[in-house]
Motif scaffolding. Structure first.
Motif, PDB file in Angstrom:
ATOM      1  N   PRO A  66      -4.678   4.137  11.843  1.00  0.00           N
ATOM      2  CA  PRO A  66      -3.702   4.702  10.947  1.00  0.00           C
ATOM      3  C   PRO A  66      -2.523   3.572  10.543  1.00  0.00           C
ATOM      4  O   PRO A  66      -2.235   2.562  11.365  1.00  0.00           O
ATOM      5  N   LEU A  67      -2.249   3.746   9.289  1.00  0.00           N
ATOM      6  CA  LEU A  67      -1.142   2.831   8.722  1.00  0.00           C
ATOM      7  C   LEU A  67      -0.075   4.046   8.629  1.00  0.00           C
ATOM      8  O   LEU A  67       0.019   5.090   8.133  1.00  0.00           O
ATOM      9  N   ALA A  68       1.377   3.334   8.866  1.00  0.00           N
ATOM     10  CA  ALA A  68       2.520   4.164   8.514  1.00  0.00           C
ATOM     11  C   ALA A  68       3.650   3.420   7.676  1.00  0.00           C
ATOM     12  O   ALA A  68       3.586   1.976   7.611  1.00  0.00           O
ATOM     13  N   PRO A  69       4.453   4.116   7.198  1.00  0.00           N
ATOM     14  CA  PRO A  69       5.411   3.334   6.196  1.00  0.00           C
ATOM     15  C   PRO A  69       6.089   2.282   7.432  1.00  0.00           C
ATOM     16  O   PRO A  69       6.659   2.552   8.292  1.00  0.00           O
ATOM     17  N   GLY A  70       6.516   0.944   6.465  1.00  0.00           N
ATOM     18  CA  GLY A  70       7.176   0.160   7.261  1.00  0.00           C
ATOM     19  C   GLY A  70       6.087  -0.919   8.014  1.00  0.00           C
ATOM     20  O   GLY A  70       6.652  -1.941   8.204  1.00  0.00           O
ATOM     21  N   ASP A  71       4.907  -0.477   8.094  1.00  0.00           N
ATOM     22  CA  ASP A  71       3.721  -1.429   8.781  1.00  0.00           C
ATOM     23  C   ASP A  71       3.728  -2.746   7.687  1.00  0.00           C
ATOM     24  O   ASP A  71       3.690  -2.724   6.472  1.00  0.00           O
ATOM     25  N   ARG A  73      -1.417 -10.687   3.353  1.00  0.00           N
ATOM     26  CA  ARG A  73      -0.475  -9.926   4.031  1.00  0.00           C
ATOM     27  C   ARG A  73       0.071  -8.965   2.816  1.00  0.00           C
ATOM     28  O   ARG A  73       0.458  -9.172   1.772  1.00  0.00           O
ATOM     29  N   VAL A  74       0.125  -7.645   3.364  1.00  0.00           N
ATOM     30  CA  VAL A  74       0.794  -6.599   2.472  1.00  0.00           C
ATOM     31  C   VAL A  74       1.528  -5.559   3.410  1.00  0.00           C
ATOM     32  O   VAL A  74       1.402  -5.733   4.728  1.00  0.00           O
ATOM     33  N   SER A  75       2.468  -4.824   2.646  1.00  0.00           N
ATOM     34  CA  SER A  75       3.137  -4.034   3.479  1.00  0.00           C
ATOM     35  C   SER A  75       2.617  -2.690   3.250  1.00  0.00           C
ATOM     36  O   SER A  75       1.650  -2.261   2.367  1.00  0.00           O
ATOM     37  N   VAL A  76       3.315  -1.703   3.959  1.00  0.00           N
ATOM     38  CA  VAL A  76       2.995  -0.526   3.717  1.00  0.00           C
ATOM     39  C   VAL A  76       4.125   0.514   3.246  1.00  0.00           C
ATOM     40  O   VAL A  76       5.092   0.347   4.104  1.00  0.00           O
ATOM     41  N   ALA A  77       4.174   1.363   2.342  1.00  0.00           N
ATOM     42  CA  ALA A  77       5.325   2.095   1.991  1.00  0.00           C
ATOM     43  C   ALA A  77       4.913   3.761   1.785  1.00  0.00           C
ATOM     44  O   ALA A  77       3.782   4.142   1.843  1.00  0.00           O
ATOM     45  N   ALA A  78       6.104   4.358   2.098  1.00  0.00           N
ATOM     46  CA  ALA A  78       5.998   5.827   1.901  1.00  0.00           C
ATOM     47  C   ALA A  78       5.489   6.128   0.662  1.00  0.00           C
ATOM     48  O   ALA A  78       5.491   5.392  -0.507  1.00  0.00           O
ATOM     49  N   PRO A  79       5.155   7.497   0.479  1.00  0.00           N
ATOM     50  CA  PRO A  79       4.662   8.014  -0.568  1.00  0.00           C
ATOM     51  C   PRO A  79       5.616   7.629  -1.800  1.00  0.00           C
ATOM     52  O   PRO A  79       6.728   7.666  -1.594  1.00  0.00           O
ATOM     53  N   ALA A  80       4.966   7.494  -3.080  1.00  0.00           N
ATOM     54  CA  ALA A  80       5.707   7.038  -3.987  1.00  0.00           C
ATOM     55  C   ALA A  80       6.808   8.455  -4.637  1.00  0.00           C
ATOM     56  O   ALA A  80       7.830   7.925  -5.037  1.00  0.00           O
ATOM     57  N   GLN A  81       6.314   9.550  -4.341  1.00  0.00           N
ATOM     58  CA  GLN A  81       7.395  10.452  -4.353  1.00  0.00           C
ATOM     59  C   GLN A  81       8.571  10.483  -3.731  1.00  0.00           C
ATOM     60  O   GLN A  81       9.429  10.794  -4.227  1.00  0.00           O
ATOM     61  N   ILE A 114       0.830  -1.088   0.043  1.00  0.00           N
ATOM     62  CA  ILE A 114       0.020  -0.016  -0.088  1.00  0.00           C
ATOM     63  C   ILE A 114       0.758   1.126   0.013  1.00  0.00           C
ATOM     64  O   ILE A 114       1.765   1.214   0.766  1.00  0.00           O
ATOM     65  N   GLU A 115       0.697   2.156  -1.061  1.00  0.00           N
ATOM     66  CA  GLU A 115       1.631   3.268  -0.891  1.00  0.00           C
ATOM     67  C   GLU A 115       0.646   4.525  -0.517  1.00  0.00           C
ATOM     68  O   GLU A 115      -0.473   4.851  -0.887  1.00  0.00           O
ATOM     69  N   LEU A 116       1.310   5.030   0.553  1.00  0.00           N
ATOM     70  CA  LEU A 116       0.810   6.368   1.202  1.00  0.00           C
ATOM     71  C   LEU A 116       0.726   7.294   0.258  1.00  0.00           C
ATOM     72  O   LEU A 116       1.857   7.935   0.070  1.00  0.00           O
ATOM     73  N   PRO A 117      -0.256   8.110  -0.010  1.00  0.00           N
ATOM     74  CA  PRO A 117      -0.341   8.972  -1.247  1.00  0.00           C
ATOM     75  C   PRO A 117       0.259  10.499  -0.313  1.00  0.00           C
ATOM     76  O   PRO A 117      -0.160  10.667   0.868  1.00  0.00           O
ATOM     77  N   PRO A 118       1.030  11.158  -0.896  1.00  0.00           N
ATOM     78  CA  PRO A 118       1.512  12.509  -0.235  1.00  0.00           C
ATOM     79  C   PRO A 118       0.481  13.315   0.056  1.00  0.00           C
ATOM     80  O   PRO A 118       0.523  14.343   0.987  1.00  0.00           O
ATOM     81  N   GLU A 119      -0.784  13.248  -0.728  1.00  0.00           N
ATOM     82  CA  GLU A 119      -1.923  14.240  -0.418  1.00  0.00           C
ATOM     83  C   GLU A 119      -2.673  14.031   0.968  1.00  0.00           C
ATOM     84  O   GLU A 119      -3.516  14.727   1.479  1.00  0.00           O
ATOM     85  N   SER A 120      -2.225  12.863   1.591  1.00  0.00           N
ATOM     86  CA  SER A 120      -2.941  12.468   2.909  1.00  0.00           C
ATOM     87  C   SER A 120      -2.134  12.295   3.929  1.00  0.00           C
ATOM     88  O   SER A 120      -1.037  11.932   3.883  1.00  0.00           O
ATOM     89  N   HIS A 121      -2.352  12.818   5.285  1.00  0.00           N
ATOM     90  CA  HIS A 121      -1.947  12.601   6.521  1.00  0.00           C
ATOM     91  C   HIS A 121      -2.628  11.588   7.429  1.00  0.00           C
ATOM     92  O   HIS A 121      -2.002  11.403   8.669  1.00  0.00           O
ATOM     93  N   VAL A 176      -4.681  -7.161  11.410  1.00  0.00           N
ATOM     94  CA  VAL A 176      -3.482  -7.294  12.231  1.00  0.00           C
ATOM     95  C   VAL A 176      -2.339  -6.267  11.875  1.00  0.00           C
ATOM     96  O   VAL A 176      -2.044  -6.517  10.664  1.00  0.00           O
ATOM     97  N   VAL A 177      -2.101  -5.519  12.443  1.00  0.00           N
ATOM     98  CA  VAL A 177      -0.747  -4.496  12.113  1.00  0.00           C
ATOM     99  C   VAL A 177       0.618  -4.560  13.151  1.00  0.00           C
ATOM    100  O   VAL A 177       0.215  -4.700  14.266  1.00  0.00           O
ATOM    101  N   ASN A 178       1.336  -5.273  12.312  1.00  0.00           N
ATOM    102  CA  ASN A 178       2.592  -5.287  13.190  1.00  0.00           C
ATOM    103  C   ASN A 178       2.342  -6.331  14.441  1.00  0.00           C
ATOM    104  O   ASN A 178       2.806  -6.162  15.431  1.00  0.00           O
ATOM    105  N   ALA A 179       1.690  -7.346  14.095  1.00  0.00           N
ATOM    106  CA  ALA A 179       1.218  -8.625  15.044  1.00  0.00           C
ATOM    107  C   ALA A 179       0.313  -7.926  16.336  1.00  0.00           C
ATOM    108  O   ALA A 179       0.011  -8.660  17.080  1.00  0.00           O
ATOM    109  N   GLN A 180      -0.499  -6.693  16.100  1.00  0.00           N
ATOM    110  CA  GLN A 180      -0.982  -6.149  17.041  1.00  0.00           C
ATOM    111  C   GLN A 180      -2.509  -6.324  16.362  1.00  0.00           C
ATOM    112  O   GLN A 180      -2.979  -5.690  15.375  1.00  0.00           O
ATOM    113  N   VAL A 181      -3.565  -6.883  17.015  1.00  0.00           N
ATOM    114  CA  VAL A 181      -4.937  -7.197  16.440  1.00  0.00           C
ATOM    115  C   VAL A 181      -5.457  -5.874  16.827  1.00  0.00           C
ATOM    116  O   VAL A 181      -5.738  -5.331  17.929  1.00  0.00           O
TER     117      VAL A 181
END
Length: 273
Positions: A231-236, A256-264, A98-105, A184-189
């Protein structure tokens, strides 16, 4: 029956559909919702071969289908299903990011049961609705919550590329009213709910949506999310796990998927689902 789409990274062949039977994948000649059949070829498979198992013409989302989730966001419980659309370009599969868009916080996870349509249906009755369903899968309705609130509608907040992870496969023999949906995010339900808590179950949703728009074979319905979105953060690492509601009930599995920083910020794009 467990239906998957495979793209072995060590093989020079297009992604293909297959029925999984243990360690063997029985290759299909096309999508199962379009009448694909086994070719007689069987290949070995591993989790790394799995890709997004659906190729829909549309993804129909259902908002606030769990009362507790509507309440946690400060919304009224709807009196009829609240529908929205996610674009197929939002799809990703197992092991993708999942790529977190720079438009969103504020990007949040929403774990959901996904329904895959198997037969074209228009204005079906609830008692006939399940005859039009091929099977069920794990689905993430990823949402830029700040943009959703800002726009006062769902298209941008839920429509970014990578905002609809689906997989790891399609199960055809589960009871959609007897499933347990967890995020489950980083092993936390974070989310843990039962599909029996949905305001409108799968038959009612298929019937309602099919009175609004024709559901084509391969289309996907995202049935709503239990409370506990966050919320999701890069590296989750996000795991959407759908098991049986009881020890005797059959489940689907875990996506299972990962979370990445904005593509830019990364300076690169994503691969196709």
């Amino acid at each position: 029956m467990r239906l998957a789409r495979l793209a072995p990274p060590d093989q020079d062949r297009p992604a293909f559909f297959a029925r999984l039977e243990g360690a063997a994948a029985l290759v299909y000649d096309g999508p199962p919702w379009l009448g694909g059949k086994t070719t007689g070829e069987a290949v070995a498979w591993t989790d790394v071969d799995l890709v997004c198992p659906v190729i829909p013409t549309k993804i129909v989302g259902v908002g606030r289908n769990y009362a507790a989730h509507a309440q946690e966001l400060g919304n009224d419980v709807p009196v009829e299903p609240l529908l929205f659309l996610k674009p197929p370009s939002a799809l990703i599969g197992p092991g993708q990011s999942i790529e977190l868009p720079p438009e969103s916080h504020r990007v949040e996870h929403e774990a959901e049961l996904g329904v895959v349509i198997g037969r074209r249906c228009k204005a079906v009755r609830p008692e006939d609705a399940l005859d039009h369903v091929l099977g069920y899968t794990c689905l993430g309705d990823i949402t830029a919550r700040d943009l959703q609130r800002k726009d006062v509608q769902f298209t941008r907040g839920k429509g970014f590329d990578t905002f609809c992870p689906v997989g790891p496969w399609i199960e055809t023999e589960v009871d959609p009213a007897a499933l347990r949906v967890r995020a489950v995010v980083n092993a936390q339900v974070r989310q843990d709910g039962m599909t029996a808590q949905m305001l409108w179950g799968v038959p009612a949703l298929v019937a309602y949506i099919s009175r609004v728009m024709t559901l084509e074979p391969g289309d996907v319905i995202a049935t709503g999310t239990p409370q506990g979105v966050g919320p999701l953060a890069p590296g989750d690492e996000l795991v959407i796990d759908i098991g049986g509601a009881t020890a005797a009930a059959r489940g689907i599995g875990a996506l299972r998927v990962s979370v990445a920083a904005p593509a830019q910020a990364q300076g690169n794009g994503r691969s196709a689902p």
